[in-house]
Design a protein around this motif. Structure first.
Motif, short mmCIF file in Angstrom:
data_model
loop_
_atom_site.label_atom_id
_atom_site.label_comp_id
_atom_site.label_asym_id
_atom_site.label_seq_id
_atom_site.Cartn_x
_atom_site.Cartn_y
_atom_site.Cartn_z
N ILE A 43 -9.57 -15.82 2.36
CA ILE A 43 -9.37 -14.39 2.15
C ILE A 43 -10.34 -13.94 1.07
O ILE A 43 -10.26 -14.40 -0.07
CB ILE A 43 -7.92 -14.07 1.73
CG1 ILE A 43 -6.93 -14.55 2.79
CG2 ILE A 43 -7.75 -12.57 1.48
CD1 ILE A 43 -5.47 -14.34 2.40
N LYS A 44 -11.24 -13.05 1.42
CA LYS A 44 -12.29 -12.64 0.48
C LYS A 44 -12.08 -11.24 -0.11
O LYS A 44 -12.69 -10.91 -1.12
CB LYS A 44 -13.66 -12.68 1.19
CG LYS A 44 -14.06 -14.09 1.63
CD LYS A 44 -15.43 -14.07 2.29
CE LYS A 44 -15.84 -15.48 2.72
NZ LYS A 44 -17.17 -15.47 3.39
N ARG A 45 -11.25 -10.43 0.52
CA ARG A 45 -11.05 -9.05 0.05
C ARG A 45 -10.26 -9.05 -1.26
O ARG A 45 -9.08 -9.37 -1.29
CB ARG A 45 -10.34 -8.22 1.10
CG ARG A 45 -11.21 -7.88 2.31
CD ARG A 45 -10.43 -7.06 3.32
NE ARG A 45 -9.88 -5.85 2.69
CZ ARG A 45 -8.90 -5.12 3.23
NH1 ARG A 45 -8.35 -5.50 4.36
NH2 ARG A 45 -8.47 -4.03 2.62
N GLN A 46 -10.92 -8.68 -2.34
CA GLN A 46 -10.29 -8.71 -3.65
C GLN A 46 -9.09 -7.77 -3.73
O GLN A 46 -8.07 -8.09 -4.35
CB GLN A 46 -11.31 -8.36 -4.75
CG GLN A 46 -10.79 -8.57 -6.16
CD GLN A 46 -10.40 -10.01 -6.44
OE1 GLN A 46 -11.12 -10.93 -6.09
NE2 GLN A 46 -9.25 -10.20 -7.08
N ALA A 47 -9.20 -6.61 -3.09
CA ALA A 47 -8.09 -5.64 -3.11
C ALA A 47 -6.84 -6.25 -2.49
O ALA A 47 -5.72 -6.03 -2.98
CB ALA A 47 -8.48 -4.37 -2.37
N LEU A 48 -7.02 -7.02 -1.44
CA LEU A 48 -5.89 -7.67 -0.77
C LEU A 48 -5.30 -8.77 -1.66
O LEU A 48 -4.08 -8.89 -1.78
CB LEU A 48 -6.36 -8.25 0.57
CG LEU A 48 -5.31 -8.45 1.67
CD1 LEU A 48 -4.58 -7.16 1.98
CD2 LEU A 48 -5.97 -9.02 2.93
N LYS A 54 0.84 -1.20 0.00
CA LYS A 54 0.00 0.00 0.00
C LYS A 54 0.87 1.25 0.00
O LYS A 54 0.53 2.27 -0.59
CB LYS A 54 -0.93 -0.01 1.21
CG LYS A 54 -2.05 -1.05 1.09
CD LYS A 54 -2.90 -1.07 2.34
CE LYS A 54 -3.97 -2.17 2.24
NZ LYS A 54 -4.77 -2.27 3.47
#
Length: 203
Positions: A71-76, A30
């Motif tokens: 892990i479901k957060r696409q950004a991650l 990030k």
């Protein structure tokens, strides 16, 4: 090692080493993100120390699991996939300061879309992964078939020795864009053209 300054906040649950490694990598990514556009860092120019292995597995269906949690957060997922590295048959998440081994059952990337694009008057196949990697099929990024768990699967080479599995609905689209032929033995072959590259894929 637990930071003593955070000990008061860690009474209920001490973060695991894997949690810290994962968050350190996410924080680093990030920090260097220049814009909303996806970019792949120059991993081949980095020579960090190996920092062991973490409990992170990329399943054969493309799901990422960390310590038993999906892990479901696409950004991650997009961030982590941008620092995937393969070395001597093993997969890693790599930054300038650390290289941590992860488990990958098959390949860590999935192709979710195919298009035809015109480049200098020639039609090329363009594949896009679920993490927004865009791959133009050519000599350096060919489509090929390989066996996995008793099943014949199509892949495309993406980067750094890493391939992406072409999802079934995308492969059906490729069949529509190509031509079906057969060998003298009667075996079906899919013939695809991308630019000047001619590919023959056996089923």
């Amino acid at each position: 090692m637990v930071n003593q300054n955070n000990s008061a906040q860690s009474v209920e649950k001490t973060p695991s080493v894997d949690d810290k490694n994962l968050m350190n990598i996410a924080q680093y990514l990030k920090g260097v993100q220049q814009s909303h556009k996806r970019s792949i860092p120059p991993l081949d120019q980095w020579h960090p120390k190996h920092c062991g292995k973490m409990d992170l597995t990329v399943k054969a269906n493309g799901e990422w699991w960390h310590e038993g949690q999906l892990i479901k957060r696409q950004a991650l997922l997009d961030l982590f996939s941008s620092v995937l590295w393969k070395e001597e048959g093993k997969f890693y998440l790599k930054t300038p300061v650390e290289q941590i081994e992860i488990e990958v059952e098959d390949e860590p990337l999935l192709v979710s879309q195919v298009d035809q694009v015109d480049i200098d008057g020639k039609l090329y196949l363009q594949l896009t992964t679920t993490n927004q990697d865009v791959v133009v099929v050519d000599d350096q990024h060919p489509i090929f078939m390989r066996d996995y768990a008793g099943e014949r699967r199509p892949y495309v080479h993406v980067r750094f020795g890493i391939n992406a599995l072409i999802q079934r609905h995308v492969f059906y689209h490729l069949v529509e864009l190509g031509e079906l032929d057969e060998t003298e033995q009667g075996k079906a072959i899919l013939v695809l053209k991308s630019g000047d590259l001619l590919l023959q894929l056996d089923s």
